[in-house]
Design an enzyme around this catalytic site. Structure first.
Site, PDB file in Angstrom:
ATOM      1  N   ASP A  46       7.438  82.209  42.043  1.00 45.03           N
ATOM      2  CA  ASP A  46       8.765  81.977  42.609  1.00 45.03           C
ATOM      3  C   ASP A  46       9.211  83.171  43.450  1.00 45.03           C
ATOM      4  OD1 ASP A  46       9.278  83.731  40.561  1.00 45.03           O
ATOM      5  OD2 ASP A  46      10.979  82.615  39.729  1.00 45.03           O
ATOM      6  N   LYS A 115       3.911  78.365  34.921  1.00 45.80           N
ATOM      7  CA  LYS A 115       4.337  79.624  34.296  1.00 45.80           C
ATOM      8  C   LYS A 115       5.831  79.529  34.011  1.00 45.80           C
ATOM      9  CE  LYS A 115       4.768  83.699  36.598  1.00 45.80           C
ATOM     10  NZ  LYS A 115       6.212  83.979  36.405  1.00 45.80           N
ATOM     11  N   GLU A 184       5.238  91.916  32.664  1.00 44.81           N
ATOM     12  CA  GLU A 184       5.725  92.568  33.887  1.00 44.81           C
ATOM     13  C   GLU A 184       6.603  93.769  33.555  1.00 44.81           C
ATOM     14  OE1 GLU A 184       7.453  89.975  36.849  1.00 44.81           O
ATOM     15  OE2 GLU A 184       8.104  91.672  38.082  1.00 44.81           O
TER      16      GLU A 184
HETATM   17  O1  KIV Z   1       6.692  85.111  41.149  1.00 45.36           O
HETATM   18  C1  KIV Z   1       5.839  85.983  41.025  1.00 45.36           C
HETATM   19  O2  KIV Z   1       5.254  86.474  41.999  1.00 45.36           O
HETATM   20  C2  KIV Z   1       5.513  86.444  39.683  1.00 45.36           C
HETATM   21  C3  KIV Z   1       4.543  87.563  39.557  1.00 45.36           C
HETATM   22  C4  KIV Z   1       5.228  88.832  39.844  1.00 45.36           C
HETATM   23  C5  KIV Z   1       3.851  87.592  38.251  1.00 45.36           C
HETATM   24  O3  KIV Z   1       6.040  85.945  38.745  1.00 45.36           O
END
Ligand code: KIV
Length: 281
Positions: A46, A115, A184
């Site tokens: 996202d 995710k 993260e």
């Molecule tokens: O949206 C994204 O790019 C992420 C990564 C930083 C893991 O969630």
């Protein structure tokens, strides 16, 4: 391409074998490059909200917008494991809505899993998605969809209470059936401990070297995005400067008449153009 190779559960085996490499991609070209470089998985993150759509954070991007990026990535990297990020508000309203929206990421977005950001508060959603046959990658530590609540994009888990909350969330997420966890922006020793305690792979971004794998944002790797520059990002190319200088050269060459050259032109028979000139004299 066998479905088995693209199964998220295949990633679990890699925990014990090799470093896992993840990369974000949002479009056809970046996905194609990621596939050619043989990354283990692509996350349609996202972060597209900022990088592709120019929003200041990840709150505004919608499921419909995410689906367009997921579809483009599926066309660019049909043989790579693809995980779609569930955007803000696509899984918080109700479990039914979460299942439906995550299902769309598989059905329309051609992703192999989704995710979801969050710890113990998202366990019921993750359990329900897994029961519905939707593979889930979890995301702990700095969760940008909670940046308003967290008071910004800052390192998480530095004190005992928050470190323990992240560790116990990781254990609960594994129990709920998540197939991997993104960690993260947390201290490296905490990421190491979590990696040792869970049997599913941990994928770090700003979590030090001891996780089972690493993920970076495509545009950070190639140096195309400079608005947000967290400490953990490494640019392997000065992409922005290179692109800018190519465009500056194009403008310069058009203005000075250097471009287009003979090899960029189409010719035609002299007599045809002469005839046309006569006709319109
Ligand atoms: O949206 C994204 O790019 C992420 C990564 C930083 C893991 O969630």
């Amino acid at each position: 391409m066998s479905l088995f190779r693209l199964s998220p559960h295949n990633l679990i085996k890699k925990k014990w074998q090799d470093k896992i490499i993840g990369l974000t991609a949002y479009d056809y070209i970046s996905a194609k490059i990621a596939q050619e470089s043989k990354v283990d998985f692509i996350l349609i993150g996202d972060s597209a909200s900022m990088i592709m759509l120019g929003y200041p954070d990840t709150y505004p991007i919608t499921l419909e917008e995410m689906l367009i990026f997921c579809q483009a990535v599926a066309r660019g990297a049909p043989e790579t494991l693809r995980i779609g990020d569930m955007p803000f508000l696509s899984y918080q309203v109700s479990i039914e809505k979460a299942i439906y929206n995550a299902g769309l990421m598989l059905k329309k977005g051609r992703c192999h899993g989704v995710k979801i950001e969050g710890g113990s508060e998202v366990i019921p959603v993750i359990s329900a998605l897994v029961k519905a046959g939707i593979p889930v990658m979890a995301h702990l530590g700095l969760t940008p969809q909670r940046s308003l609540e967290l008071g910004g994009l800052r390192v998480q888990g530095k004190d005992l209470e928050s470190a323990e909350a992240i560790l116990t969330s990781a254990l609960a997420l594994e129990e709920a059936g998540a197939f991997a966890i993104v960690l993260e922006c947390i201290p490296a020793p905490l990421a190491k401990l979590i990696t040792e305690k869970v049997k599913i792979p941990t994928i770090g971004i700003g979590a030090g070297p001891y996780t089972d794998g690493q993920i970076l944002v495509f545009h950070d790797v190639v140096g195309l995005f400079s608005e947000l520059r967290p400490k953990f990002v490494k640019n392997y190319l000065k992409g922005y400067e290179l692109f800018k200088s190519a465009i500056d050269s194009f403008i310069e060459e058009v203005k000075t008449g250097k471009f287009p050259e003979v090899q960029h032109q189409y010719s035609m028979e002299e007599k045809i153009i002469e005839e046309l000139k006569k006709k319109y004299d």
